[in-house]
Design a protein around this motif. Sequence first.
Motif, PDB file in Angstrom:
ATOM      1  N   ASP A 172       0.831  -1.204   0.000  1.00  0.00           N
ATOM      2  CA  ASP A 172       0.000   0.000   0.000  1.00  0.00           C
ATOM      3  C   ASP A 172       0.864   1.252   0.000  1.00  0.00           C
ATOM      4  N   ALA A 173       1.968   1.203   0.725  1.00  0.00           N
ATOM      5  CA  ALA A 173       2.894   2.337   0.719  1.00  0.00           C
ATOM      6  C   ALA A 173       3.462   2.555  -0.679  1.00  0.00           C
ATOM      7  N   GLN A 174       3.862   1.479  -1.324  1.00  0.00           N
ATOM      8  CA  GLN A 174       4.432   1.578  -2.668  1.00  0.00           C
ATOM      9  C   GLN A 174       3.395   2.123  -3.653  1.00  0.00           C
ATOM     10  N   ALA A 175       2.148   1.654  -3.522  1.00  0.00           N
ATOM     11  CA  ALA A 175       1.087   2.128  -4.416  1.00  0.00           C
ATOM     12  C   ALA A 175       0.823   3.625  -4.241  1.00  0.00           C
ATOM     13  N   GLY A 177       3.164   5.770  -3.760  1.00  0.00           N
ATOM     14  CA  GLY A 177       4.361   6.476  -4.161  1.00  0.00           C
ATOM     15  C   GLY A 177       5.400   6.603  -3.070  1.00  0.00           C
ATOM     16  N   CYS A 178       5.223   5.863  -1.960  1.00  0.00           N
ATOM     17  CA  CYS A 178       6.159   5.886  -0.844  1.00  0.00           C
ATOM     18  C   CYS A 178       7.110   4.692  -0.931  1.00  0.00           C
ATOM     19  N   PRO A 179       8.216   4.712  -0.188  1.00  0.00           N
ATOM     20  CA  PRO A 179       9.111   3.552  -0.159  1.00  0.00           C
ATOM     21  C   PRO A 179       8.386   2.298   0.323  1.00  0.00           C
ATOM     22  N   SER A 180       8.836   1.146  -0.146  1.00  0.00           N
ATOM     23  CA  SER A 180       8.142  -0.117   0.124  1.00  0.00           C
ATOM     24  C   SER A 180       8.859  -0.981   1.156  1.00  0.00           C
ATOM     25  N   GLY A 181       9.733  -0.403   1.955  1.00  0.00           N
ATOM     26  CA  GLY A 181      10.453  -1.190   2.952  1.00  0.00           C
ATOM     27  C   GLY A 181       9.525  -1.792   3.995  1.00  0.00           C
TER      28      GLY A 181
END
Length: 213
Positions: A172-175, A177-181
Amino acid sequence: MSGTRTIWSKWRLILSTAVVLAAVTTPLAARGAGDPSTIRFSMVRSAGAEAAGCLPTARARVRITSIGPVEIMKVRARGLPPLTEFEFFVIQVPNAPFGLAWYQGEIVTTDEGRGVGRFVGRFNNETFIVAPGVAPAPVVHDQPPFPDASQNPATAPVHTFHLGLWFDDPADAQAAGCPSGVTPFNGSHNAGLQILSTRNFADDQGPLRQLGP
């Protein structure tokens, strides 16, 4: 001349009385201007989210009200992705490495990207974590990257006056536009990025410190 001195003496008495009254009444007026059992403050984008340039309008307002034995905390977040689950923590410091953290629960957003959480606990200047000694701990989640510890570290009382909100799912973070760590900040220890925090307060002056018992 004696009449002039008498007038000045009266004025000095009036001015002296006014100063004394101001000194006595000003703290009471400040104290009575708001409800001393309630504090309100903002949460802002986390350092990680700001560095990545994601979710620029994300923010939250928090209200904590003491009812004596416990406090009631209400969090109203906005500017987040719609229909998304987030995890809410009381933490030691607002930025990485965060220090000690206390899991409160979930906030799920509406289709407009707004979310509300209501939590009951000790959320004032007495909020702390302590471990007088080392003891065995149950291992419920044993998979990497963040398996449970089988025992706790000993620590003297540590106050936790800050707040943080994390994506429940790195995808959800990656979607958004945030880092996906991956971080350990959910019940399964596989959460995403911290999106909101109280980093607008100094590390040792977190907002919970403002509220007395």
